[in-house]
Structures are given as structure tokens and as C-alpha cells.
Design a protein around this motif. Structure first.
Motif, PDB file in Angstrom:
ATOM      1  N   SER A 121       0.823  -1.206   0.000  1.00  0.00           N
ATOM      2  CA  SER A 121       0.000   0.000   0.000  1.00  0.00           C
ATOM      3  C   SER A 121       0.852   1.249   0.000  1.00  0.00           C
ATOM      4  CB  SER A 121      -0.931   0.013   1.203  1.00  0.00           C
ATOM      5  OG  SER A 121      -1.940  -0.953   1.047  1.00  0.00           O
ATOM      6  N   SER A 122       2.023   1.202   0.640  1.00  0.00           N
ATOM      7  CA  SER A 122       2.872   2.382   0.647  1.00  0.00           C
ATOM      8  C   SER A 122       3.508   2.612  -0.703  1.00  0.00           C
ATOM      9  CB  SER A 122       3.970   2.235   1.704  1.00  0.00           C
ATOM     10  OG  SER A 122       4.831   1.190   1.367  1.00  0.00           O
ATOM     11  N   ARG A 123       3.438   1.634  -1.593  1.00  0.00           N
ATOM     12  CA  ARG A 123       4.055   1.797  -2.906  1.00  0.00           C
ATOM     13  C   ARG A 123       3.074   2.303  -3.945  1.00  0.00           C
ATOM     14  NH1 ARG A 123       6.119  -4.110  -2.489  1.00  0.00           N
ATOM     15  NH2 ARG A 123       7.611  -3.908  -0.836  1.00  0.00           N
ATOM     16  N   ALA A 124       1.786   2.203  -3.669  1.00  0.00           N
ATOM     17  CA  ALA A 124       0.817   2.651  -4.648  1.00  0.00           C
ATOM     18  C   ALA A 124       0.618   4.137  -4.502  1.00  0.00           C
ATOM     19  CB  ALA A 124      -0.508   1.923  -4.446  1.00  0.00           C
ATOM     20  N   ALA A 125       0.901   4.902  -5.547  1.00  0.00           N
ATOM     21  CA  ALA A 125       0.818   6.351  -5.466  1.00  0.00           C
ATOM     22  C   ALA A 125      -0.425   6.849  -6.158  1.00  0.00           C
ATOM     23  CB  ALA A 125       2.044   6.987  -6.114  1.00  0.00           C
ATOM     24  N   CYS A 126      -0.914   7.972  -5.697  1.00  0.00           N
ATOM     25  CA  CYS A 126      -2.022   8.618  -6.366  1.00  0.00           C
ATOM     26  C   CYS A 126      -1.704  10.101  -6.402  1.00  0.00           C
ATOM     27  CB  CYS A 126      -3.334   8.368  -5.638  1.00  0.00           C
ATOM     28  SG  CYS A 126      -3.267   8.842  -3.918  1.00  0.00           S
ATOM     29  N   SER A 127      -2.324  10.797  -7.335  1.00  0.00           N
ATOM     30  CA  SER A 127      -2.081  12.222  -7.416  1.00  0.00           C
ATOM     31  C   SER A 127      -2.421  12.880  -6.101  1.00  0.00           C
ATOM     32  CB  SER A 127      -2.926  12.821  -8.529  1.00  0.00           C
ATOM     33  OG  SER A 127      -2.135  13.129  -9.623  1.00  0.00           O
ATOM     34  N   MET A 128      -3.521  12.499  -5.512  1.00  0.00           N
ATOM     35  CA  MET A 128      -3.895  13.011  -4.200  1.00  0.00           C
ATOM     36  C   MET A 128      -4.410  11.840  -3.375  1.00  0.00           C
ATOM     37  SD  MET A 128      -3.540  16.438  -4.534  1.00  0.00           S
ATOM     38  CE  MET A 128      -4.774  17.679  -4.330  1.00  0.00           C
ATOM     39  N   GLY A 129      -5.713  11.791  -3.070  1.00  0.00           N
ATOM     40  CA  GLY A 129      -6.297  10.684  -2.344  1.00  0.00           C
ATOM     41  C   GLY A 129      -7.762  10.636  -2.674  1.00  0.00           C
ATOM     42  N   THR A 132     -12.472  14.163   1.187  1.00  0.00           N
ATOM     43  CA  THR A 132     -12.207  14.458   2.587  1.00  0.00           C
ATOM     44  C   THR A 132     -13.333  13.962   3.484  1.00  0.00           C
ATOM     45  OG1 THR A 132     -13.144  16.638   2.175  1.00  0.00           O
ATOM     46  CG2 THR A 132     -10.769  16.456   2.155  1.00  0.00           C
ATOM     47  N   SER A 133     -14.553  13.902   2.984  1.00  0.00           N
ATOM     48  CA  SER A 133     -15.639  13.424   3.837  1.00  0.00           C
ATOM     49  C   SER A 133     -15.393  11.997   4.279  1.00  0.00           C
ATOM     50  CB  SER A 133     -16.975  13.520   3.087  1.00  0.00           C
ATOM     51  OG  SER A 133     -16.938  12.749   1.910  1.00  0.00           O
ATOM     52  N   ARG A 134     -14.898  11.172   3.364  1.00  0.00           N
ATOM     53  CA  ARG A 134     -14.578   9.801   3.735  1.00  0.00           C
ATOM     54  C   ARG A 134     -13.395   9.777   4.682  1.00  0.00           C
ATOM     55  NH1 ARG A 134     -13.563   5.654  -1.017  1.00  0.00           N
ATOM     56  NH2 ARG A 134     -15.730   6.204  -1.384  1.00  0.00           N
ATOM     57  N   LEU A 135     -12.401  10.642   4.411  1.00  0.00           N
ATOM     58  CA  LEU A 135     -11.220  10.680   5.271  1.00  0.00           C
ATOM     59  C   LEU A 135     -11.608  11.073   6.684  1.00  0.00           C
ATOM     60  CD1 LEU A 135      -7.730  11.899   4.466  1.00  0.00           C
ATOM     61  CD2 LEU A 135      -8.826  12.753   6.508  1.00  0.00           C
ATOM     62  N   GLU A 289     -10.072  18.410  -1.517  1.00  0.00           N
ATOM     63  CA  GLU A 289     -10.686  17.195  -2.037  1.00  0.00           C
ATOM     64  C   GLU A 289      -9.639  16.368  -2.780  1.00  0.00           C
ATOM     65  OE1 GLU A 289     -14.734  15.851  -4.445  1.00  0.00           O
ATOM     66  OE2 GLU A 289     -14.031  17.932  -4.524  1.00  0.00           O
ATOM     67  N   HIS A 290      -9.739  15.053  -2.653  1.00  0.00           N
ATOM     68  CA  HIS A 290      -8.794  14.111  -3.284  1.00  0.00           C
ATOM     69  C   HIS A 290      -7.375  14.315  -2.754  1.00  0.00           C
ATOM     70  CE1 HIS A 290     -12.100  13.142  -5.857  1.00  0.00           C
ATOM     71  NE2 HIS A 290     -12.087  14.322  -6.454  1.00  0.00           N
ATOM     72  N   ASN A 291      -7.264  14.640  -1.456  1.00  0.00           N
ATOM     73  CA  ASN A 291      -5.927  14.807  -0.876  1.00  0.00           C
ATOM     74  C   ASN A 291      -5.262  13.449  -0.678  1.00  0.00           C
ATOM     75  OD1 ASN A 291      -6.235  13.837   2.089  1.00  0.00           O
ATOM     76  ND2 ASN A 291      -8.048  15.088   1.725  1.00  0.00           N
ATOM     77  N   ASN A 292      -3.970  13.501  -0.369  1.00  0.00           N
ATOM     78  CA  ASN A 292      -3.189  12.284  -0.141  1.00  0.00           C
ATOM     79  C   ASN A 292      -2.819  12.128   1.329  1.00  0.00           C
ATOM     80  OD1 ASN A 292      -1.946  10.028  -1.657  1.00  0.00           O
ATOM     81  ND2 ASN A 292      -0.070  10.767  -0.708  1.00  0.00           N
TER      82      ASN A 292
END
Length: 492
Positions: A121-129, A132-135, A289-292
Motif C-alpha cells: 500500500s505504501s508503494r501505490a501512489a495517487c495524485s492526491m487521495g 475528505t468526507s470519507r477521510l 478534495e482528493h488529498n493524499n
């Protein structure tokens, strides 16, 4: 006037209301609980791999190899970039590289199962995440469980023992292949500051850099002259890595790191660095929104060159209340000389109107460092984005501290007493912001500055300022070579 930071994150104090103590449990945020047995996934994201070149470098079991054999010689990295990907990549580059399971829309947690528990999981990258509501909802669940405190050590420890070492030359070549359509890297030269050449030991190279959090760059900072295309993480991370690889620091201090677990830890650990990360308790990145995940401070040192004696994560206080700013302080033993020293990294509160707040944070940090270094017995290096000009009180506190500190970059001036004219230069809707905010402080009785990296000129930076297609952050990196004084007590 000091640059303005984007609006305060939820839970941060405002200048009118005064500071408030943030929830203590927020300091235990840990993005890896999803695959470490914690309750609930912190955030889910479309599991997008690092650019295929970097992803390939992150996925094999470890063999024992000395990091010193992997390091490049300290000569400037070639400015010209490769015109085509190196042979080891073949045709694996694509517009949006993904691992096989990600084509099916798998989550980061699902993707990790492909290469084993607790690692992928630490190797899979995304532009953000993800949103935020889910986070927020999953964060609340996790903070109410015991998992956060149980796994807090994973904010400090590296998975390097599970990963193959990589050659920095190969990684640099990979980065340059990704960046082949961008302008050449801007050339900077070191300035020799040695009064004499009596030291026979290898200098200690320290790099300080606010790398600009991806979530803030894309979502909050409003760099009006910087095209959004220049901020794409798939390429910007390669610009950041290229800068690090060009100067090959023994110790690396970063601020605004919001891609620690998916980029910097898996790659730098394989270059021989021990990696430590301490996130802000309530990062402004979480509002995007879509943060990492949250941003924070990160500290990296070469394990072949230093032994870790002690590590302390510090949540800074102001007026006896805990704040949203943090620091990391580590006591290291130099393998070559056997001498102890302390290295610290921090990022103080931003924005005009918060000068007294920064001053209080600086006093708290200095007191912590006095305790750690036993007064001035252990030499000290402090790297940070202080968000303060040299005219501010917090700067004066460090200059006049009983720890006998000096600012390394003053030595580049003609009189040795003036800071550079800028360490950050950007254009926001409110206008152009040109400030000196970043510093490398050191114990002048115990350490010498052998050389310092010159700053980019106004011509190199260009009329649109920073960040840009040439340079990945709104702050310039600072790099110094240090050596130990032969008779430190003489200068106390």
C-alpha cells in the motif's frame, strides 16, 4: 509584508480568536493503519502506481548492500535530460501508468494484496487521495481506537529491510526520462567558504527544502502564473527527486511532505536513508478534495554514515497550548569521526499577523533542543521553513540563543552578516511575494560551514516566478557542507 497562507484549516486557531489546543489524539494520524491491522481504512484512493519506472524500483525483496557503494560521486548531475527512456524501462511509460489490478478500479488496500501484506500500500501512489468526507469519518473511527497509538512507531520506521537497494544513477536516469519534455534543470553552484583545509574527514552535506505539498499546490496556494500542468505530481515528484539526487545529501530535511509513504520513504530508503515522518495534527491538506493525507516534516539520513542515538517528535506549543506545527530532532553519531550531533527539522506557523505565535513556537523548540543537546554540549543543526523574515522576533531568538547558533546562508553575503534576498518567490492573486523564510542554523562553536549552494538568480527563476516547469516548489532548496571544529570548546 510576509506572504499570506491559504485560509486556516479546520481546527486551527485564528489571529482573532487566539490559539486553541488541538485534540491530542490527532497527533496519532497514521495512513498505514489500513494494512497494519488498524480499525478502518484511513482513506481510500484510486491506487495509481508511481510512474512505471519508479514503481519498478520499489517492489522486490531486499538484499544486503552497502548504501555507500550506491551513492553517486558528488559532482553536479548532468543538466541535459535523456531523450528517451533508458533500456531497463522498455516501453513501460504511458500517459497514466497503473499496476494491473488498478485497471479494475481496485482500492489501495485491494492493490496491496498483489505483492504481500504490510508492504504494497505504501508503494501505490495517487495524485492526491479520496474525498475528505470519507477521510474525516474514517479518521474519527481510527482515533477512537487503540490502533493509532499501537502503530505510531510506523511514522518513524522504514521498510527498507524489505526492499532491494537501488542505484541512484538509475533512479536519476528514470527521472530524467520522465522529464524529457520539460526545460533543463536549472544550474546552481557551490560556494567554497572554508577558511582553511585542515579537516581530513568527509564533510556532512545537509539539505533543507520546503517541497510544496501536492494538495496545497493544486488546491489552495493559487500560484496564478504557474500552469496547472506544471504541478502534475507524476512529473513534479521527478523534479523533486532529481534535485535531491543532484546534490546527494547525507541528511535531508523536508517540509510540506504529503507523499511520504507512497514516494519518498520507499525510494529513499532504498538509497540507504533512514526515514522519519511527523505529520501536522490537523494539516490544511485535509481540506482539499482528493488529498493524499496530511503534510508534515520528514527527516532522512544515510545509515552507512550515521547511527541513530535518539529520535524525538515534537509538537510545538505556544503560550502553553499545543499547536498545529511540528518538529523532528534526532541525535546521530557520525560513523567516520565517532562524534555526536543533533539534527532538527521544523516548519513554523505561516501568515502575517502571527509573529508572536511564531516567536512562542521558536522559544518552545529552542527549549526542547537545549534539553536534547544538554545545553550546547552536543553540536546542533536546525533546518526549517520558519515563515519569518530576519527582522522577526523568532529569528532574533535563534541568533541570540545560548546554543550559540549562526545562520549558514549569511556566510554567502559580502560581510557574512546578511541573509540572502529571498528563499521563496511566487505570484499569488494578492501580488508578488519575495521573502527570506528558510534557514539552516548550526552550532558555530562546534561546526564549520565548508560550502553552501548558491541560490537561483532572478533571471533563472523567470518572470512567472515559482513553482514552474523548471522548478517544482515555491521555495528554494538550501544545501551546506559541514565539518566538525577540532577544538569546539575554544569558541564557546
Amino acid at each position: 509584508m510576509l506572504e499570506e497562507e491559504p485560509a486556516a484549516a479546520a481546527g486551527e486557531p485564528t489571529p482573532h480568536s487566539g490559539p486553541s489546543s488541538l485534540p491530542h489524539s490527532a497527533a496519532f494520524w497514521c495512513p498505514r493503519l489500513a494494512f497494519l491491522g488498524g480499525s478502518g481504512i484511513m482513506y481510500q484512493s484510486p491506487a495509481r502506481s508511481l510512474c512505471s519506472a519508479l514503481s519498478t524500483l520499489c517492489c522486490a525483496p531486499c538484499t544486503t548492500t552497502s548504501s555507500s557503494s550506491l551513492l553517486l560521486l558528488r559532482s553536479p548531475a548532468p543538466v541535459k535530460r535523456a531523450l528517451s527512456p533508458p533500456a531497463l524501462l522498455g516501453s513501460s511509460f504511458s500517459a497514466s501508468p497503473r499496476c494491473g489490478c488498478c485497471h479494475q478500479g481496485a482500492s489501495a488496500g485491494q492493490c496491496s494484496a498483489a505483492v504481500g501484506p504490510g508492504v504494497a500500500s505504501s508503494r501505490a501512489a495517487c495524485s492526491m487521495g479520496d474525498s475528505t468526507s470519507r477521510l474525516y469519518s474514517t479518521l474519527a473511527k481510527t482515533l477512537n481506537s487503540s490502533a493509532a497509538s499501537q502503530h505510531r512507531e510506523y511514522l518513524e520506521q522504514s521498510d527498507s529491510e524489505q526492499l532491494d537497494p537501488i542505484d541512484p544513477k538509475d533512479l536519476l536516469q528514470e527521472c530524467q526520462a520522465v522529464l524529457q519534455k520539460r526545460p533543463p534543470r536549472l544550474q546552481r553552484d557551490f560556494v567554497d567558504l572554508r577558511a582553511d583545509s585542515t579537516s581530513t574527514h568527509r564533510p556532512i552535506r545537509v539539505m533543507q527544502w520546503n517541497i510544496l505539498a501536492q494538495a496545497l499546490g493544486e488546491g489552495k496556494d493559487n500560484f496564478v502564473q504557474c500552469p496547472m500542468e506544471a504541478l502534475k505530481w507524476e512529473e513534479r515528484k521527478c523534479l523533486i527527486l532529481e534535485e535531491i539526487l543532484a546534490y546527494q545529501p547525507d541528511i535531508l530535511c523536508l517540509q510540506e511532505v504529503d507523499h511520504f509513504f507512497d514516494t519518498f520513504q520507499p525510494l529513499l530508503s532504498r538509497l540507504g536513508y533512514q526515514c522519519t515522518f511527523f505529520p501536522k495534527p490537523w494539516s490544511p491538506c485535509l481540506d482539499v478534495e482528493h488529498n493524499n493525507g496530511p503534510d508534515g516534516c520528514a527527516l532522512f539520513f544515510l545509515k552507512d554514515h550515521f547511527t541513530l542515538i535518539n529520535s524525538v517528535n515534537i509538537r510545538l506549543t505556544a503560550m502553553k497550548l499545543k499547536t498545529n506545527q511540528v518538529a523532528i530532532a534526532q541525535t546521530l553519531r557520525c560513523t567516520e569521526t565517532g562524534k555526536l550531533f543533533c539534527i532538527a527539522v521544523t516548519h513554523l506557523k505561516a501568515r502575517t499577523g502571527w509573529e508572536r505565535f511564531r516567536s512562542a513556537q521558536g522559544c518552545d523548540l529552542l527549549q526542547n533542543l537545549k534539553n536534547i543537546t544538554q545545553g550546547a554540549e552536543i553540536p546542533l543543526i536546525i533546518c526549517g521553513d520558519f515563515n519569518a523574515e530576519p527582522t522577526e522576533e523568532v529569528y532574533k531568538e535563534f541568533s541570540n540563543s545560548s546554543l550559540n547558533l549562526n545562520s549558514a546562508y549569511k556566510l554567502l553575503s559580502a560581510d557574512g552578516q546578511s541573509e540572502p534576498p529571498y528563499t521563496t518567490w511566487k505570484i499569488r492573486p494578492s501580488g508578488e511575494c519575495r521573502h527570506t523564510l528558510d534557514y539552516i542554523w548550526y552550532s558555530q562553536h562546534a561546526l564549520n560551514v565548508n560550502s553552501a549552494l548558491g541560490l537561483l538568480t532572478e533571471e533563472q527563476i523567470g518572470p512567472n516566478r515559482l513553482p514552474s516547469f523548471n522548478y517544482p516548489s515555491d521555495h528554494l532548496s538550501l544545501v551546506c557542507d559541514f565539518s566538525f571544529n577540532q577544538d569546539p570548546d575554544r569558541l564557546l
